[in-house]
Design an enzyme around this catalytic site. Structure first.
Site, PDB file in Angstrom:
ATOM      1  N   HIS A 378       0.851  -1.203   0.000  1.00 51.69           N
ATOM      2  CA  HIS A 378       0.000   0.000   0.000  1.00 51.69           C
ATOM      3  C   HIS A 378       0.888   1.255   0.000  1.00 51.69           C
ATOM      4  CE1 HIS A 378      -3.911   1.943   0.403  1.00 51.69           C
ATOM      5  NE2 HIS A 378      -3.208   2.900   0.975  1.00 51.69           N
ATOM      6  N   ALA A 379       0.639   2.140  -0.968  1.00 51.12           N
ATOM      7  CA  ALA A 379       1.527   3.294  -1.175  1.00 51.12           C
ATOM      8  C   ALA A 379       1.597   4.186   0.065  1.00 51.12           C
ATOM      9  CB  ALA A 379       1.028   4.102  -2.369  1.00 51.12           C
ATOM     10  N   HIS A 408      -0.174  11.936  -5.732  1.00 51.61           N
ATOM     11  CA  HIS A 408      -0.706  11.954  -4.360  1.00 51.61           C
ATOM     12  C   HIS A 408       0.454  11.799  -3.356  1.00 51.61           C
ATOM     13  CE1 HIS A 408      -3.609  10.954  -1.103  1.00 51.61           C
ATOM     14  NE2 HIS A 408      -2.591  10.219  -0.673  1.00 51.61           N
ATOM     15  N   GLU A 409       1.281  10.806  -3.580  1.00 50.35           N
ATOM     16  CA  GLU A 409       2.387  10.541  -2.641  1.00 50.35           C
ATOM     17  C   GLU A 409       3.427  11.667  -2.677  1.00 50.35           C
ATOM     18  OE1 GLU A 409       2.099   8.381  -0.417  1.00 50.35           O
ATOM     19  OE2 GLU A 409       0.375   7.371  -1.281  1.00 50.35           O
ATOM     20  N   HIS A 412       2.508  14.447  -0.440  1.00 55.06           N
ATOM     21  CA  HIS A 412       2.893  14.269   0.965  1.00 55.06           C
ATOM     22  C   HIS A 412       4.348  14.707   1.175  1.00 55.06           C
ATOM     23  CE1 HIS A 412      -0.685  12.296   2.390  1.00 55.06           C
ATOM     24  NE2 HIS A 412      -0.561  11.237   1.618  1.00 55.06           N
ATOM     25  N   GLU A 436      -3.602  14.896   2.810  1.00 53.02           N
ATOM     26  CA  GLU A 436      -4.070  14.043   1.713  1.00 53.02           C
ATOM     27  C   GLU A 436      -4.425  14.841   0.462  1.00 53.02           C
ATOM     28  OE1 GLU A 436      -3.639  10.992   1.950  1.00 53.02           O
ATOM     29  OE2 GLU A 436      -3.269  10.933   4.111  1.00 53.02           O
ATOM     30  N   HIS A 539      -6.528   0.349   5.594  1.00 51.29           N
ATOM     31  CA  HIS A 539      -6.507   1.317   6.692  1.00 51.29           C
ATOM     32  C   HIS A 539      -7.083   0.758   7.993  1.00 51.29           C
ATOM     33  CE1 HIS A 539      -6.043   3.344   2.914  1.00 51.29           C
ATOM     34  NE2 HIS A 539      -5.530   4.391   3.524  1.00 51.29           N
ATOM     35  N   TYR A 549      -9.577  11.349   4.132  1.00 52.44           N
ATOM     36  CA  TYR A 549      -9.772  11.305   2.674  1.00 52.44           C
ATOM     37  C   TYR A 549     -11.096  11.958   2.282  1.00 52.44           C
ATOM     38  CZ  TYR A 549      -5.998   7.954   3.185  1.00 52.44           C
ATOM     39  OH  TYR A 549      -4.816   7.351   3.527  1.00 52.44           O
TER      40      TYR A 549
END
Ligand code: X8Z
Ligand code: ZN
Length: 670
Positions: A378-379, A408-409, A412, A436, A539, A549
């Site tokens: 999971h990323a 998305h990553e 962060h 997020e 999660h 999210y």
């Protein structure tokens, strides 16, 4: 994502000696002696010179131990990770004890920021637990994550997930990424989809049900020792700003209010997609009820959370191009590394900070050969809190969805980079939803047809063609609107597990009630209390809150609108691409660099000009699509909404009709 504050436990004794002379008076003192009250300056010195350097060093070691486990799941690495988190918990405890003893009564009236640091550092969460229970919680959590990350199923229908090693040929054994995911998104073979859907739940949730019940008890205990009612309240505290009189209930009310505002749009999308599925799968019983919920295994995603993979048969105008550019990415020989560099270039075009050299050296951007090592696929994005080490771990597949996840990553990590010079307690998002939303906001520009054309991924798209535009908005809605109730249900459910409204004897039955209520989805096969379907989602297994999210999917449209205005965009919101706008980049950077040093409303105001979460920009983005869906559903005579069946039974069976008649007759006889 690992950006929680991880602190360590060394030199605490020495540290308390250093500060002994500043200790606040305890107990009775000689009246001749004047009380020495610690000042805000004392606290500043303590944080700046003592706490911060030590915490940085210890945290970096701790994150490294966690990284090792997550990128190489072995019993040894698990032990090392647990030992490290025990060290951190000890350090956290001693720091909090020291601060409570020495800085409880400091006058912070002239320095709200320092008060924020103090208030954050005295909260301990899991670290409140007695040593044995803390270790037990770590072990329970590692086991659940292990179950989730190493689960395998068999592609052969009829082979149960528990028999994979013995009864499944090697070439039919599948892991979640990439094997199961690819089939769930591409296959239209309904029995196979049902088999994979059930097998994944047999291999994951079912095996962690017992651990999860214990996890709930221990998490609640830790949260209650911080003064929260339960762990759900602790999770929501990221949104609570007591100084602004924005309390837990304000947040709950606001999230619920926003959902009520968005629900009509979701219901239109749901009704439209249900009808498309009925056409695609005419013989599937669970789909026969025109007013029923949608069977969970047919939506192109293991959790029915995003439905973009249905575009091929459901897009409004099939004669106009699909917006899924996966085939073009494959044709152009995209690589995982290349996708990250493209994303890095986009961030840089806005004047944002590029990923540093170490990022490229140490990140794990593709899945390693499972014969060599097992990893948590999971990323996630990793801040080592030493101001130089930032990484991403992602089992990147060459497809559009993953290209968006890359952004998305990277969002962060961009946040980490922007706030890296804040004190450690402030190296966090303004709230979890902000963290997020960063990468997703940028990805809203990257996935516009105009931008995809620039990248050479989309051809024959006519931007003046209204039908093509509806196709584009529809593809975005499958990703963003379909997600909203899922973003809510994960934690609406867990909040009620933590607060005891949902009993441990009805964990699975209630899950489906909540899923039905919010998502309008039903289970394709019978379920029982031996199952634990929420555990089939990362999660839940990995102790990650999910409300972030839902918040992100709302506020990213607020951010997008603000950045588009800064970039001087003219025209409708859904056509905006902020590529190369330094003004947009600066607006974003200025908000991100605050970290969590100010209430999130301050960061929101800086970025958007107003303080509140607001569904307006999202609704504005999708307005033309909503109008279109309403008309089309009317034309097809599709009613929005769904019945409350939690299992997809299709039409009623003879047995159930007879049972109903019997009940009716009995009621007449009474
Ligand atoms: O978990 C994630 C990210 C890591 S923070 C990949 N997301 C949620 C999910 O996959 O369920 C992003 C969207 C929702
Ligand atoms: Zn994320």
């Amino acid at each position: 994502m690992i950006f929680r504050i991880l602190l360590g436990s060394f030199l605490v004794f020495a540290l308390s000696l250093v500060h002994a002379e500043r200790a606040l008076p305890q107990g009775i003192r000689s009246p001749a002696k004047r009380e020495v009250r610690a000042t805000a300056q004392d606290f500043f010195d303590y944080i700046h010179k003592d706490y911060q350097p030590r915490a940085e060093k210890l945290t970096a070691e701790d994150v490294e131990a966690s990284w090792k486990f997550n990128t190489n799941i072995t019993a040894h690495n698990e032990q090392e990770m647990i030992a490290s988190s025990e060290k951190v918990a000890k350090f956290d405890k001693e720091i909090a004890t020291y601060i409570r003893a020495n800085f409880k009564d400091v006058d912070f009236s002239a320095n709200a920021t320092l008060k924020r640091v103090r208030d954050k550092l005295v909260l301990l969460g899991d670290a409140n637990l007695p040593d044995a229970e803390f270790s037990e919680l770590q072990t329970v959590e590692a086991r659940m994550k292990n179950i989730y990350s190493t689960a395998k199923v068999c592609k052969t229908i009829g082979v149960h997930a528990d028999d994979v090693e013995d009864k499944c040929p090697k070439e039919h054994q599948l892991e979640l990424e990439p094997g199961i995911t690819q089939l769930i998104q591409n296959s239209r073979d309904e029995p196979l989809l049902k088999h994979l859907w059930k097998s994944w739940r047999d291999a994951t949730g079912r095996h962690m049900k017992h651990d999860y019940a214990r996890y709930v008890v221990l998490k609640n205990k830790g949260a209650q020792m911080d003064g929260y009612a339960d762990n759900g309240a602790a999770w929501r505290s990221t949104y609570v700003e007591p100084d602004l009189e924005y309390l837990d209930q304000n947040f709950i009310d606001e999230a619920e209010g926003i959902w009520q505002q968005l629900k009509p749009l979701y219901e239109q999308l749901h009704a439209y997609v249900r009808h498309s599925l009925q056409t695609q799968y005419p013989t599937v019983r669970g789909l026969r009820n025109p007013k029923g919920p949608i069977p969970a295994h047919l939506l192109g995603n293991m959790w029915a959370q995003q439905w973009s993979n249905l575009q091929d048969f459901s897009r409004p105008h099939p004669d106009k191009p699909s917006l899924d550019v996966t085939p073009a990415m494959v044709e152009k020989n995209y690589t995982a590394n290349g996708m990250f560099h493209m994303s890095d270039d986009f961030f840089a075009s806005l004047g944002l900070i590029r990923m540093p050299g170490k990022f490229w050296d140490h990140s794990m951007l593709s899945k390693p050969d499972p014969k060599e090592r097992l990893v948590v696929c999971h990323a996630s994005a990793w801040d080592f809190y030493n101001r130089e080490d930032f990484r991403i771990k992602q089992c990147t597949d060459i497809r559009m969805k993953d290209f968006i996840t890359v952004h998305h990553e990277m969002g962060h990590v961009e946040y980490f980079l922007q706030y890296k010079d804040q004190w450690i307690p402030f190296r966090d998002g303004a709230n979890d939803g902000f963290h997020e939303a960063v990468g997703d906001t940028l990805a809203l520009s990257v996935s516009t047809p105009g931008h995809l054309e620039k990248l050479g991924l989309l051809k024959n798209y006519n931007s003046n063609d209204k039908d093509a535009e509806i196709n584009f908005m529809f593809s975005t809605a499958l990703e963003k609107i379909a997600f909203l109730p899922f973003g809510l249900v994960m934690d609406m459910y867990r909040y009620d597990v933590f607060n005891g409204k949902i009993k441990t004897t009805e964990l699975n039955a209630q899950w489906w009630k909540y899923v039905n209520k919010y998502q309008g989805i039903c289970s394709p096969v019978g379920r029982s209390e031996d199952d634990f379907d929420p555990g089939a989602k990362y999660h839940t297994a990995a102790d990650v809150p999910y409300m972030r999210y839902f918040v992100s999917f709302v506020i990213q449209f607020q951010f997008h609108e603000a950045l588009c205005n800064a970039a001087g965009h003219k025209g409708e919101l859904h056509t905006c691409d902020i590529d190369s706008s330094k003004a947009a980049g600066k607006l974003m950077a200025d908000a991100l660099s605050l970290g969590s040093s100010e209430p999130w409303q301050v960061a929101m105001k800086k970025l958007t000009g107003q303080e509140k979460m607001d569904a307006g920009p999202l609704m504005k983005f999708f307005k033309p699509l909503q109008d279109w869906l309403r008309k089309e559903n009317d034309r097809r005579k599709q009613k929005a909404g769904w019945s409350d069946d939690v299992t997809c039974t299709g039409s009623r069976t003879i047995a159930s009709v007879l049972a109903l008649v019997a009940l009716f007759v009995l009621s007449l006889l009474r």
